[in-house]
Motif scaffolding. Structure first.
Motif, mmCIF file in Angstrom:
data_model
loop_
_atom_site.group_PDB
_atom_site.id
_atom_site.type_symbol
_atom_site.label_atom_id
_atom_site.label_comp_id
_atom_site.label_asym_id
_atom_site.label_seq_id
_atom_site.Cartn_x
_atom_site.Cartn_y
_atom_site.Cartn_z
ATOM 1 N N SER A 92 0.839 -1.201 0.000
ATOM 2 C CA SER A 92 0.000 0.000 0.000
ATOM 3 C C SER A 92 0.869 1.244 0.000
ATOM 4 O O SER A 92 1.915 1.296 0.660
ATOM 5 C CB SER A 92 -0.903 0.001 1.239
ATOM 6 O OG SER A 92 -1.620 1.222 1.341
ATOM 7 N N ASN A 93 0.429 2.252 -0.731
ATOM 8 C CA ASN A 93 1.114 3.548 -0.713
ATOM 9 C C ASN A 93 0.377 4.554 0.169
ATOM 10 O O ASN A 93 0.661 5.747 0.146
ATOM 11 C CB ASN A 93 1.273 4.103 -2.136
ATOM 12 C CG ASN A 93 -0.064 4.443 -2.784
ATOM 13 O OD1 ASN A 93 -1.120 4.076 -2.300
ATOM 14 N ND2 ASN A 93 -0.007 5.138 -3.917
ATOM 15 N N LYS A 94 -0.580 4.044 0.954
ATOM 16 C CA LYS A 94 -1.339 4.890 1.877
ATOM 17 C C LYS A 94 -0.657 4.862 3.249
ATOM 18 O O LYS A 94 -0.364 3.788 3.789
ATOM 19 C CB LYS A 94 -2.779 4.401 2.017
ATOM 20 C CG LYS A 94 -3.493 4.166 0.693
ATOM 21 C CD LYS A 94 -3.736 5.460 -0.059
ATOM 22 C CE LYS A 94 -4.545 5.181 -1.330
ATOM 23 N NZ LYS A 94 -4.793 6.401 -2.111
ATOM 24 N N TRP A 95 -0.437 6.049 3.812
ATOM 25 C CA TRP A 95 0.252 6.159 5.092
ATOM 26 C C TRP A 95 -0.492 7.088 6.031
ATOM 27 O O TRP A 95 -0.947 8.152 5.628
ATOM 28 C CB TRP A 95 1.670 6.709 4.894
ATOM 29 C CG TRP A 95 2.603 5.724 4.255
ATOM 30 C CD1 TRP A 95 2.630 5.342 2.930
ATOM 31 C CD2 TRP A 95 3.627 4.979 4.907
ATOM 32 N NE1 TRP A 95 3.613 4.415 2.724
ATOM 33 C CE2 TRP A 95 4.249 4.167 3.923
ATOM 34 C CE3 TRP A 95 4.091 4.926 6.219
ATOM 35 C CZ2 TRP A 95 5.310 3.315 4.224
ATOM 36 C CZ3 TRP A 95 5.145 4.074 6.522
ATOM 37 C CH2 TRP A 95 5.741 3.277 5.532
ATOM 38 N N VAL A 123 -3.515 0.194 5.321
ATOM 39 C CA VAL A 123 -2.840 1.489 5.451
ATOM 40 C C VAL A 123 -1.629 1.299 6.360
ATOM 41 O O VAL A 123 -1.721 0.663 7.412
ATOM 42 C CB VAL A 123 -3.778 2.553 6.057
ATOM 43 C CG1 VAL A 123 -3.012 3.838 6.363
ATOM 44 C CG2 VAL A 123 -4.933 2.857 5.102
ATOM 45 N N GLU A 170 1.054 8.472 -0.207
ATOM 46 C CA GLU A 170 0.028 9.478 0.044
ATOM 47 C C GLU A 170 -0.256 9.463 1.538
ATOM 48 O O GLU A 170 -0.305 8.398 2.158
ATOM 49 C CB GLU A 170 -1.239 9.178 -0.754
ATOM 50 C CG GLU A 170 -1.023 9.257 -2.259
ATOM 51 C CD GLU A 170 -2.297 8.989 -3.047
ATOM 52 O OE1 GLU A 170 -3.269 8.459 -2.453
ATOM 53 O OE2 GLU A 170 -2.319 9.297 -4.242
ATOM 54 N N LYS A 195 -3.343 14.115 1.998
ATOM 55 C CA LYS A 195 -4.745 13.809 1.687
ATOM 56 C C LYS A 195 -5.694 14.085 2.844
ATOM 57 O O LYS A 195 -6.909 14.172 2.640
ATOM 58 C CB LYS A 195 -4.869 12.329 1.275
ATOM 59 C CG LYS A 195 -3.983 11.934 0.097
ATOM 60 C CD LYS A 195 -4.263 12.787 -1.122
ATOM 61 C CE LYS A 195 -3.330 12.441 -2.278
ATOM 62 N NZ LYS A 195 -3.529 13.339 -3.444
ATOM 63 N N LEU A 287 -8.160 8.243 2.810
ATOM 64 C CA LEU A 287 -7.162 7.237 2.438
ATOM 65 C C LEU A 287 -7.749 6.082 1.645
ATOM 66 O O LEU A 287 -7.120 5.027 1.520
ATOM 67 C CB LEU A 287 -6.454 6.709 3.685
ATOM 68 C CG LEU A 287 -5.565 7.708 4.423
ATOM 69 C CD1 LEU A 287 -5.089 7.135 5.739
ATOM 70 C CD2 LEU A 287 -4.378 8.120 3.557
ATOM 71 N N ALA A 289 -8.841 3.736 -1.422
ATOM 72 C CA ALA A 289 -8.078 3.363 -2.618
ATOM 73 C C ALA A 289 -8.599 4.092 -3.841
ATOM 74 O O ALA A 289 -9.769 4.395 -3.948
ATOM 75 C CB ALA A 289 -8.176 1.864 -2.827
#
Length: 289
Positions: A92-95, A123, A170, A195, A287, A289
């Motif tokens: 995942s590129n969500k942080w 996440v 992101e 975000k 966050l 997708a």
């Protein structure tokens, strides 16, 4: 942009304001409890102030026994910093960057990080250690740590955490008290990869030009009984966000400073649960997708 304001349970004007109109600056400083928290070296005087320290009762003992691992990452000042990482089970590129209270990266922050991790799903959650391994258990001790936290070092740690996540990451951020202020500052550093931003009873940035650099809206959660972050200073923040063309959503609870921390003697279970539900819904939306 339009400001959204959510009416709190019981909103009232605190007698402790950041500035008192018509009163000379020297007398303002004597008449108020310092606003929690100023950035950089400006924190020093407030952190040493006994009245300010009394807003933060010593946390109740708590030991975290969950998942996650401590990591190290490089910082642009040539040093390294620490973080508590809960990595997504799926790539995942969500942080979510989590910012501590003035106590430091303690077990309560680790527990809260895991709670967000379990509820957000897919996440990466990174709780950033802003004190380089030091943790306080008493207000006077926490005051000394916050006094010693320089603006440059704090900025470097945040930049290092952002870089650690990678160029495609992101971000959303969340923090409480000292960390509420840092959550907002982090969102500015994240640029167009920001975000979402949640700040619990942290000192709002009031510089309109700096607020203009935000690429995300902000969710602000505050307490009407807070003598450090007064409702007046929150109103000022709303006005300045409007001037900056930014969006802020404010929720004001009939509670005091630190009400969302279960290890805090002033913990307000009902308000904390509602605030978490609000914050979680906001972060899920930001966050997704």
């Amino acid at each position: 942009m339009k400001i959204v304001f959510i009416t709190g349970l019981s909103f009232f004007m605190s007698i402790y304001s950041w500035f008192i109109p018509g009163l000379p600056l020297a007398k303002q400083e004597a008449a108020t409890i310092p606003v929690c928290h100023t950035s950089g070296n400006d924190m020093s005087a407030m952190a040493a102030d006994p009245a300010f320290q009394r807003l933060h009762e010593a946390p109740l003992p708590f030991t975290y026994t969950g998942a996650g691992e401590m990591i190290k990452f490089s910082t642009p000042d040539g040093q390294s910093a620490n973080g508590f990482l809960l990595k997504s089970k799926k790539p995942s590129n969500k942080w979510l960057l989590v910012y501590q209270e003035w106590w430091g990266l303690n077990d309560n922050i680790k527990q809260q990080s895991e709670t967000f991790y379990n509820d957000l799903k897919d996440v990466n959650v990174l709780a950033v250690d802003m004190y380089d391994g030091k943790v306080a258990t008493e207000p006077a001790e926490a005051g000394k740590l916050m006094q010693a936290a320089s603006k440059d070092r704090l900025s470097s740690i945040m930049k290092g955490a952002i870089a650690y996540a990678g160029p495609k990451a992101e971000f959303a951020s969340v923090g409480w008290c000292f960390g509420g202020m840092l959550s907002l500052q982090s969102a500015m550093l994240e640029g167009n990869r920001a975000k979402g931003c949640v700040m619990y009873y942290g000192r709002p940035e009031q510089d309109v030009d700096k607020l203009k650099t935000l690429d995300t809206d902000v969710l602000g959660i505050f307490g009407s009984q807070d003598k450090g972050i007064s409702p007046e200073s929150v109103k000022e923040f709303e006005k300045n966000m409007e001037k900056a063309g930014e969006k802020v959503t404010v929720k004001m609870y009939d509670a005091g400073h630190g009400f969302a921390n279960p290890s805090n003697p002033v913990y307000n279970k009902e308000a904390a649960a509602d605030a978490y539900k609000l914050a979680l819904g906001y972060l899920k939306n930001k966050l997704k997708a």
